[in-house]
Design a protein around this motif. Structure first.
Motif, short mmCIF file in Angstrom:
data_model
loop_
_atom_site.label_atom_id
_atom_site.label_comp_id
_atom_site.label_asym_id
_atom_site.label_seq_id
_atom_site.Cartn_x
_atom_site.Cartn_y
_atom_site.Cartn_z
N LEU A 125 0.87 -1.07 0.06
CA LEU A 125 0.01 0.06 0.15
C LEU A 125 0.86 1.17 -0.09
N ARG A 126 1.96 1.41 0.73
CA ARG A 126 2.77 2.47 0.88
C ARG A 126 3.61 2.60 -0.20
N ARG A 127 3.74 1.49 -1.23
CA ARG A 127 4.29 1.80 -2.66
C ARG A 127 3.39 2.55 -3.49
N VAL A 128 2.17 2.67 -3.09
CA VAL A 128 1.19 3.33 -4.11
C VAL A 128 0.71 4.66 -3.56
N VAL A 129 0.45 4.73 -2.01
CA VAL A 129 -0.02 5.95 -1.30
C VAL A 129 1.02 6.61 -0.61
N LEU A 130 1.31 7.74 -0.78
CA LEU A 130 2.14 8.34 0.06
C LEU A 130 1.62 9.68 0.77
N VAL A 131 1.68 9.53 2.22
CA VAL A 131 1.16 10.69 2.78
C VAL A 131 2.32 11.41 3.53
N ALA A 132 2.54 12.65 3.11
CA ALA A 132 3.78 13.58 3.35
C ALA A 132 3.04 14.43 4.36
N HIS A 133 3.42 14.02 5.82
CA HIS A 133 2.98 15.04 7.12
C HIS A 133 3.65 16.36 6.98
N HIS A 134 2.81 17.14 7.77
CA HIS A 134 3.37 18.51 7.61
C HIS A 134 4.91 18.43 8.25
N ASP A 135 4.87 17.85 9.52
CA ASP A 135 6.41 17.92 10.20
C ASP A 135 7.43 16.76 9.68
N ALA A 136 7.53 16.65 8.59
CA ALA A 136 8.45 15.55 8.03
C ALA A 136 9.79 16.07 8.13
N ASP A 137 10.83 15.14 8.67
CA ASP A 137 12.15 15.55 9.12
C ASP A 137 13.01 15.04 7.82
N ALA A 204 9.32 13.67 -5.72
CA ALA A 204 10.21 12.79 -6.33
C ALA A 204 9.72 11.40 -6.23
N ALA A 205 9.11 10.90 -5.17
CA ALA A 205 8.46 9.69 -5.06
C ALA A 205 7.57 9.22 -6.14
N ASP A 206 6.94 10.16 -6.58
CA ASP A 206 5.97 10.00 -7.83
C ASP A 206 5.05 8.85 -7.49
N ARG A 207 4.50 9.03 -6.50
CA ARG A 207 3.45 7.74 -6.00
C ARG A 207 2.13 7.90 -6.84
N PRO A 208 1.35 6.85 -7.16
CA PRO A 208 0.22 7.24 -7.79
C PRO A 208 -0.91 7.98 -7.06
N VAL A 209 -0.69 7.86 -5.66
CA VAL A 209 -1.55 8.72 -4.80
C VAL A 209 -0.66 9.65 -3.83
N LEU A 210 -0.70 10.87 -3.74
CA LEU A 210 0.33 11.61 -2.79
C LEU A 210 -0.70 12.30 -1.98
N VAL A 211 -0.78 12.42 -0.72
CA VAL A 211 -1.26 13.45 0.44
C VAL A 211 -0.51 14.16 0.84
N LEU A 212 -0.66 15.71 0.79
CA LEU A 212 0.26 16.52 1.22
C LEU A 212 -0.49 17.54 2.25
N HIS A 213 0.04 17.53 3.43
CA HIS A 213 -0.39 18.29 4.41
C HIS A 213 0.34 19.49 4.80
N ASP A 214 -0.31 20.83 4.40
CA ASP A 214 0.32 21.92 4.77
C ASP A 214 1.58 21.97 4.12
N PRO A 215 1.99 21.93 2.97
CA PRO A 215 3.34 21.99 2.46
C PRO A 215 4.03 23.10 2.19
N THR A 216 3.29 24.28 2.60
CA THR A 216 4.02 25.54 2.28
C THR A 216 3.65 26.74 3.33
N THR A 217 3.52 26.01 4.78
CA THR A 217 3.03 27.11 5.85
C THR A 217 4.34 28.21 6.00
#
Length: 286
Positions: A125-137, A204-217
């Motif tokens: 599943l994680r090879r298809v759906v990537l959830v990029a959290h706001h506080d990624a390190d 760059a991961a180019d997943r079929p599904v990408l979820v971005l949480h507040d990427p530009t705050t």
């Protein structure tokens, strides 16, 4: 003289004994915490199905209830760019948890191309759906290594991601460009620079599904407009979900969904909602 000599001789062993006791106490406490982690039950069950090669990326939520979410029904078509506005931070976080399958809904189901996430193998599943959290390190490595972390050695994908996220501007400001070594968790960069590099890594991961949480705050308005303008192009034919209240990002989406009190309150284009929905205007323009 003999007593003083003996005392001096024993000083070292006694100091070593005190050091060993302190290390033993610390080791036992650490071992206890490790044992608790190893003994913890799995957060979610393990499915056995694998998403089909070339997954379309159609995501659906069917009556999902979890934490602050209350019976959420959503249809996110394959290849769409959707914005989700949630004034309640808890509701936004619970939505991300569901999509990443860090927890399963107490009621309802989340589906990928018609298959419930509970039936899918989490690694697949994680090879298809990537959830990029706001506080990624970021990692203690070079800027390019951080961006290439999930790109599968695809140089063109890395270059597109750097440009779309404006992280190429960050690289130009560093002494060794993209080969500059970053401090642990990216502390040698400003908040906005860290966000751009983290966004580049997700793109760059180019997943079929990408979820971005507040990427530009933490990004300035000019750079945010640049990112918004290029995001649609770099994610063409890929499902993208933006959980944000940024008007610049919401303006480029196909549709915006407003969550209020844990449920879907309104759906429409950004300009339509600005004109007709006072709650939406308060959340986005405040």
């Amino acid at each position: 003289v003999a007593a003083v000599g003996l005392a001096q001789f024993l000083l070292g062993p006694f100091q070593l004994l005190g050091y060993v006791n302190a290390e033993l106490a610390q080791g036992r406490a650490s071992a206890k915490r490790i044992a608790e982690v190893l003994a913890s039950p799995e957060a979610v069950g393990t499915g056995h199905d694998v998403p089909a090669d070339g997954a379309a990326g159609h995501v659906a939520l069917r009556g999902v209830t979890l934490g602050a979410l209350r019976g959420v029904d959503l249809e996110l078509p394959a290849g769409s760019l959707t914005g989700i506005v949630a004034r309640d931070a808890a509701a936004a976080n619970d939505l991300l948890v569901c999509l990443a399958r860090e927890a399963d809904p107490s009621e309802g189901a989340v589906e990928l191309d018609g298959a419930p996430l509970t039936s899918l193998d989490p690694d697949a599943l994680r090879r298809v759906v990537l959830v990029a959290h706001h506080d990624a390190d970021l990692f203690e490595s070079t800027l390019l290594d951080n961006v290439r972390a999930g790109a599968a050695d695809d140089t063109s994908a890395v270059e597109r991601a750097l440009s779309a996220s404006a992280a190429d501007d960050v690289a130009r400001l560093l002494p060794d460009g993209g080969d500059t070594l970053l401090a642990e968790r990216g502390r040698s960069l400003s908040g906005g620079q860290r966000q751009r590099v983290a966004l580049a890594r997700a793109l760059a991961a180019d997943r079929p599904v990408l979820v971005l949480h507040d990427p530009t705050t933490a990004v300035d308005t000019v750079t945010e407009s640049h990112i918004a303008a290029r995001l649609r192009e770099v994610r063409r034919d890929r499902t993208t979900i933006l959980v944000t209240t940024s008007p610049a990002l919401l303006a480029v989406t196909d549709r915006v969904i407003v969550l209020e009190d844990g449920a879907v309150q309104a759906t429409g284009r950004h300009t339509e909602l600005l004109a007709a929905d006072a709650t939406y205007r308060a959340a986005v323009l405040a």
